[in-house]
Design an enzyme around this catalytic site. Structure first.
Site, mmCIF file in Angstrom:
data_model
loop_
_atom_site.group_PDB
_atom_site.id
_atom_site.type_symbol
_atom_site.label_atom_id
_atom_site.label_comp_id
_atom_site.label_asym_id
_atom_site.label_seq_id
_atom_site.Cartn_x
_atom_site.Cartn_y
_atom_site.Cartn_z
ATOM 1 N N ASP A 1 9.653 0.709 4.896
ATOM 2 C CA ASP A 1 10.751 0.092 5.646
ATOM 3 C C ASP A 1 11.590 1.141 6.367
ATOM 4 O O ASP A 1 11.948 0.977 7.535
ATOM 5 C CB ASP A 1 11.662 -0.711 4.696
ATOM 6 C CG ASP A 1 10.879 -1.708 3.854
ATOM 7 O OD1 ASP A 1 9.693 -1.921 4.143
ATOM 8 O OD2 ASP A 1 11.461 -2.259 2.904
ATOM 9 N N THR B 1 0.826 -1.212 0.000
ATOM 10 C CA THR B 1 0.000 0.000 0.000
ATOM 11 C C THR B 1 0.858 1.259 0.000
ATOM 12 O O THR B 1 0.396 2.319 -0.416
ATOM 13 C CB THR B 1 -0.911 0.036 1.240
ATOM 14 O OG1 THR B 1 -0.104 -0.272 2.382
ATOM 15 C CG2 THR B 1 -2.043 -0.956 1.130
HETATM 16 C C1 GLA Z 1 9.001 -3.918 0.610
HETATM 17 C C2 GLA Z 1 9.205 -2.466 0.210
HETATM 18 C C3 GLA Z 1 8.197 -1.557 0.914
HETATM 19 C C4 GLA Z 1 6.765 -2.081 0.745
HETATM 20 C C5 GLA Z 1 6.687 -3.575 1.049
HETATM 21 C C6 GLA Z 1 5.346 -4.167 0.710
HETATM 22 O O1 GLA Z 1 9.297 -4.097 1.956
HETATM 23 O O2 GLA Z 1 10.505 -2.035 0.523
HETATM 24 O O3 GLA Z 1 8.323 -0.246 0.441
HETATM 25 O O4 GLA Z 1 6.284 -1.787 -0.535
HETATM 26 O O5 GLA Z 1 7.664 -4.321 0.346
HETATM 27 O O6 GLA Z 1 4.344 -3.596 1.484
#
Ligand code: GLA
Length: 397
Positions: free
Chosen positions: A192, A33
């Protein structure tokens, strides 16, 4: 930590001047999202990337790691990829982004040590990016907010820099994200990096990726967070992640909106004919995930953990059936978890295509849950895994 200090001393012949740590994260609810300007809930976990550092005078940066044998040395004004040391790209990307924002730094030595398993979907990359940003801040104090450079922060009498303000944290999260999308080649969202910086002990991080605002809500007491690593490594820069992002963006474009956050389920259904089948499936997942986060935040506030857990199971089903970022190993882990009465909810966490599941488990029942998962996975996949309990911790410092 001892391992880190020993590595630094062994490779550089002195003690480090600074040590920073940045935690990994678990995505609790809200899958893919973030780059759709949507809603997501996460936690920072007690697995970290540590960096020990000291300045040097010859304009070179030298990176070493407890996980890789090679040293990586380069001049600060010549930062390029080295195919022999891809692990260094996350730090190099950060340095380039800082320079682009006007942060001045010269050479330094840095030793990196991590306790976050690679490829498990626990964001070791973002933690390395954030630890690199904080290392540069310690060595060459600077302050960035989302608009510009600010006057450099001043150390207190104990040599400590002031605690980061929220707008500084957000600016640093964006440095990490830009390093990953522009230098490493994974066009990620901000989940993240925000999680690594905004984590709070025993609190869930609630992120609105349209306004980039962050709230915290208490984790329900008595619930253990169990991580089951499928052992199937995933790599965000291998193309599958970027492809999903492109489908979401082309769906938004076809629907005439900037991002899928603006679309309701009714609007999506009514406009199905404007989308390819794949675009529709991807959009269906994202719109559903946003709804589940809204409902999930409410359930947590009302302390209705049973309901909250159901949203996790639904989220996984949506990944499996619509978004297509699950694997048969992750599906099996979630199915075994679902059969355990002690488990409130389980789902894949993070990018997908491998990595780990997150499981919310009655804390008194954790040993039985771990045993059931290990046994079931061994039987189904032929691999021995050890699910582990993580703690919810404060963000990087
Ligand atoms: C990875 C990406 C995030 C996010 C997740 C899925 O961790 O680094 O930015 O998009 O996948 O939610």
């Amino acid at each position: 930590m001892q391992e880190l200090k020993s590595l630094f001393r062994e490779r550089f012949g002195s003690a480090p001047t600074y040590i920073v740590k940045a935690p990994g994260r678990l995505e609790l609810l809200g899958n893919h999202t973030d780059y759709n300007e949507g809603l997501v809930m996460s936690i920072a976990i007690d697995k970290y990337i540590y960096i020990a550092s000291a300045p040097r005078k010859d304009g070179q940066v030298e990176l070493v790691s407890t996980s890789f044998p090679e040293r990586e040395t380069f001049f600060v004004d010549r930062i390029e990829k080295n195919p022999a040391a891809p692990w260094a790209n996350y730090s190099k990307g950060v340095l380039l982004q800082l320079r682009e924002r006007g942060v001045h730094f010269t050479g330094f030595n840095a030793a990196i040590h991590g306790t976050i398993p690679f490829g498990a979907g626990l964001s070791s990359s973002a933690a390395l990016e954030i630890a690199t940003v904080l290392t540069v801040r310690d060595l060459f104090p600077f302050s960035l907010n989302e608009i510009s450079m600010q006057p450099a922060p001043v150390r207190d009498s104990r040599g400590q820099l002031p605690t980061l303000k929220n707008n500084e944290k957000m600016a640093l999260a964006k440095v990490g994200q830009a390093a990953e999308s522009k230098f490493v080649g994974a066009n990620v969202g901000l989940l993240d990096q925000i999680s690594s910086l905004f984590g709070k002990q025993n609190q869930v991080i609630e992120i609105d990726c349209r306004t980039n605002s962050v709230n915290h809500a208490p984790m329900p007491p008595g619930i253990a967070v169990v991580i089951c690593d499928s052992g199937v490594k995933h790599d965000l820069s291998d193309g599958a992640y970027n492809e999903l992002r492109e489908r979401c963006e082309s769906a938004a474009q076809a629907l005439g909106v900037k991002a899928l956050r603006s679309v309701t389920m009714d609007e999506l259904r009514a406009n199905k004919s404007k989308l390819s089948e794949r675009e529709y499936q991807c959009a269906y997942h994202i719109v559903g995930e946003n709804q589940r986060v809204v409902a999930g935040e409410r359930a947590l506030r009302e302390k209705d953990i049973a309901q909250f857990g159901q949203y996790l199971f639904q989220s996984h089903e949506s990944s499996r059936d619509y978004f297509g970022n699950s694997t048969k190993e992750l599906d099996l882990l979630v199915e075994i978890a679902r059969q355990q009465p002690s488990c409130y909810g389980a789902r894949l966490s993070g990018g997908g295509f491998g990595g780990a599941t997150i499981n919310l488990v009655e804390h008194t029942e954790v040993p039985a849950f771990q045993a059931a998962i290990s046994e079931g996975y061994l039987e189904g996949v032929g691999k021995r895994i050890e699910p582990w309990v993580c703690q919810v911790v404060d963000g990087a410092a």
